[in-house]
Design a protein around this motif. Structure first.
Motif, PDB file in Angstrom:
ATOM      1  N   UNK A   1       0.807  -1.311  -0.204  1.00 58.54           N
ATOM      2  CA  UNK A   1       0.154   0.147  -0.397  1.00 58.54           C
ATOM      3  C   UNK A   1       0.446   1.252  -0.023  1.00 58.54           C
ATOM      4  N   UNK A   2       1.049   2.531  -1.207  1.00 61.17           N
ATOM      5  CA  UNK A   2       1.298   3.160  -0.835  1.00 61.17           C
ATOM      6  C   UNK A   2       0.671   4.452   0.306  1.00 61.17           C
ATOM      7  N   UNK A   3       0.119   4.398   0.157  1.00 59.34           N
ATOM      8  CA  UNK A   3      -0.018   5.853   1.166  1.00 59.34           C
ATOM      9  C   UNK A   3      -1.408   5.686   1.013  1.00 59.34           C
ATOM     10  N   UNK A   4      -1.992   5.672   2.824  1.00 59.29           N
ATOM     11  CA  UNK A   4      -3.020   5.100   3.496  1.00 59.29           C
ATOM     12  C   UNK A   4      -3.603   6.583   4.544  1.00 59.29           C
ATOM     13  N   UNK A   5      -5.038   6.717   4.511  1.00 60.49           N
ATOM     14  CA  UNK A   5      -5.823   7.930   4.873  1.00 60.49           C
ATOM     15  C   UNK A   5      -5.543   7.651   6.981  1.00 60.49           C
ATOM     16  N   UNK A   6      -4.688   8.486   7.615  1.00 63.51           N
ATOM     17  CA  UNK A   6      -4.032   8.049   9.027  1.00 63.51           C
ATOM     18  C   UNK A   6      -5.440   8.034   9.623  1.00 63.51           C
ATOM     19  N   UNK A   7      -5.558   7.096  11.019  1.00 62.36           N
ATOM     20  CA  UNK A   7      -6.900   6.025  11.260  1.00 62.36           C
ATOM     21  C   UNK A   7      -7.551   7.542  12.211  1.00 62.36           C
ATOM     22  N   UNK A   8      -8.461   7.487  12.647  1.00 63.55           N
ATOM     23  CA  UNK A   8      -8.970   8.196  14.022  1.00 63.55           C
ATOM     24  C   UNK A   8      -8.854   9.755  13.837  1.00 63.55           C
ATOM     25  N   UNK A   9      -8.833   9.723  12.329  1.00 62.18           N
ATOM     26  CA  UNK A   9      -8.467  11.328  11.755  1.00 62.18           C
ATOM     27  C   UNK A   9      -9.722  11.690  10.814  1.00 62.18           C
ATOM     28  N   UNK A  10     -10.501  12.198  11.171  1.00 59.36           N
ATOM     29  CA  UNK A  10     -12.112  12.626  10.680  1.00 59.36           C
ATOM     30  C   UNK A  10     -11.642  13.515  10.063  1.00 59.36           C
ATOM     31  N   UNK A  11     -12.491  13.639   8.348  1.00 60.17           N
ATOM     32  CA  UNK A  11     -11.998  14.309   7.016  1.00 60.17           C
ATOM     33  C   UNK A  11     -13.196  15.793   7.900  1.00 60.17           C
ATOM     34  N   UNK A  12     -14.088  15.545   7.593  1.00 56.56           N
ATOM     35  CA  UNK A  12     -15.099  16.889   8.270  1.00 56.56           C
ATOM     36  C   UNK A  12     -15.335  16.386   9.400  1.00 56.56           C
ATOM     37  N   UNK A  13     -15.017  17.845  10.305  1.00 54.34           N
ATOM     38  CA  UNK A  13     -15.777  18.279  11.661  1.00 54.34           C
ATOM     39  C   UNK A  13     -16.283  19.689  11.855  1.00 54.34           C
ATOM     40  N   UNK A  14     -17.740  20.057  12.676  1.00 61.52           N
ATOM     41  CA  UNK A  14     -17.961  20.647  12.990  1.00 61.52           C
ATOM     42  C   UNK A  14     -18.664  21.031  14.125  1.00 61.52           C
ATOM     43  N   UNK A  15     -18.695  22.074  14.784  1.00 64.13           N
ATOM     44  CA  UNK A  15     -19.083  22.574  16.066  1.00 64.13           C
ATOM     45  C   UNK A  15     -20.165  24.268  16.438  1.00 64.13           C
ATOM     46  N   UNK A  16     -20.630  24.148  16.978  1.00 64.18           N
ATOM     47  CA  UNK A  16     -21.906  25.253  17.071  1.00 64.18           C
ATOM     48  C   UNK A  16     -22.032  25.285  18.562  1.00 64.18           C
TER      49      UNK A  16
ATOM     50  N   UNK B   1     -11.453   6.547   8.781  1.00 61.15           N
ATOM     51  CA  UNK B   1     -10.936   5.558   9.102  1.00 61.15           C
ATOM     52  C   UNK B   1     -10.107   4.888  10.562  1.00 61.15           C
ATOM     53  N   UNK B   2     -10.762   3.656  10.219  1.00 55.27           N
ATOM     54  CA  UNK B   2     -10.359   2.659  11.544  1.00 55.27           C
ATOM     55  C   UNK B   2      -9.450   1.918  11.373  1.00 55.27           C
ATOM     56  N   UNK B   3      -8.437   1.430  12.385  1.00 55.17           N
ATOM     57  CA  UNK B   3      -7.955   0.460  12.419  1.00 55.17           C
ATOM     58  C   UNK B   3      -7.592  -0.756  13.740  1.00 55.17           C
ATOM     59  N   UNK B   4      -7.644  -2.064  13.613  1.00 57.31           N
ATOM     60  CA  UNK B   4      -7.495  -2.975  14.488  1.00 57.31           C
ATOM     61  C   UNK B   4      -9.169  -3.382  14.410  1.00 57.31           C
ATOM     62  N   UNK B   5      -9.782  -3.025  13.714  1.00 54.77           N
ATOM     63  CA  UNK B   5     -11.544  -3.226  14.035  1.00 54.77           C
ATOM     64  C   UNK B   5     -12.055  -4.348  13.352  1.00 54.77           C
ATOM     65  N   UNK B   6     -13.012  -5.136  13.130  1.00 55.33           N
ATOM     66  CA  UNK B   6     -12.606  -6.362  12.858  1.00 55.33           C
ATOM     67  C   UNK B   6     -14.479  -6.434  11.996  1.00 55.33           C
ATOM     68  N   UNK B   7     -14.944  -5.417  12.243  1.00 57.37           N
ATOM     69  CA  UNK B   7     -16.373  -4.989  11.796  1.00 57.37           C
ATOM     70  C   UNK B   7     -16.140  -4.048  10.741  1.00 57.37           C
ATOM     71  N   UNK B   8     -15.376  -3.212  10.521  1.00 57.97           N
ATOM     72  CA  UNK B   8     -15.811  -2.239   9.741  1.00 57.97           C
ATOM     73  C   UNK B   8     -13.871  -1.323   9.354  1.00 57.97           C
ATOM     74  N   UNK B   9     -13.782  -0.738   7.888  1.00 62.10           N
ATOM     75  CA  UNK B   9     -12.629  -0.298   7.749  1.00 62.10           C
ATOM     76  C   UNK B   9     -13.031   1.475   8.370  1.00 62.10           C
TER      77      UNK B   9
END
Length: 201
Positions: A130-145, A168-176
């Motif tokens: 795998x060349x590059x992958x998304x860093x786990x536990x780093x959401x692409x979008x977040x917002x708050x009010x 993205x998740x890691x070490x999760x057997x149910x979803x990535x």
């Protein structure tokens, strides 16, 4: 401050580098303790470079700020499982993050409100082919009010809403990838004589 291009507006740019010595205190060891950690050897310091560009000013009664940022970390520390033990190693390649932070604030009398939004695209060197992958536990979008109404000596009411996008998740057997989720909080407080009554949910 690099410049002011309109009344009350400013632009700033910054760049920097830094080093971070290896440490066994990570998210994984916070959960497991240091007992399962194999004594580290041969670790290199993480090195980082970062740049940012800030734009801030007023649009009527609203204070706004936008920050464009980019960073790169080399030899980032990561944890590998070796049987029932944990080993600290330096990740190969660079971890990169790029994105934008947006903040808006308004104060009108007893009303105070802040809105935030963040977009982050973070990648790291992948495992194996795998060349590059998304860093786990780093959401692409977040917002708050966060909004609050407060009258001194009488009471206050506030609400907060936070949205976290898929990540993205890691070490999760149910979803990535995780589902997105929203957290809502409400606080109402009223003073009655010398007593303050409140509901917080």
């Amino acid at each position: 401050v690099l410049g002011r291009f309109a009344e009350g507006w400013s632009v700033r740019a910054s760049a920097g580098t830094g080093y971070f010595a290896p440490t066994p205190f990570t998210e994984e060891t916070e959960a497991t303790g240091l007992t399962p950690v194999i004594p580290p050897t041969g670790l290199e310091a993480e090195t980082a470079q970062g740049t940012s560009l800030d734009l801030g000013g007023l649009i009527g009664p609203v204070e706004v700020n936008a920050t464009l940022f980019a960073s790169s970390v080399e030899s980032a520390l990561r944890v590998e499982e070796v049987g029932d033990r944990l080993r600290l190693v330096n990740a190969g390649g660079r971890t990169r993050a790029r994105g934008v932070d947006l903040i808006a604030r308004v104060h009108r009398g007893a009303l105070h409100a802040t809105a935030t939004g963040t977009y982050v695209h973070a990648t790291e060197a992948g495992d194996g082919d795998v060349g590059r992958r998304t860093v786990p536990l780093t959401p692409r979008w977040a917002a708050g009010v966060v909004a609050a109404w407060e009258r001194e000596g009488q009471g206050r009411a506030g609400v907060e809403v936070y949205f976290t996008g898929r990540q993205a998740l890691e070490d999760d057997t149910y979803r990535d990838r995780s589902r997105s989720y929203t957290i809502v909080g409400v606080l109402v407080e009223q003073r009655v004589g010398g007593v303050r009554l409140f509901v917080n949910g």
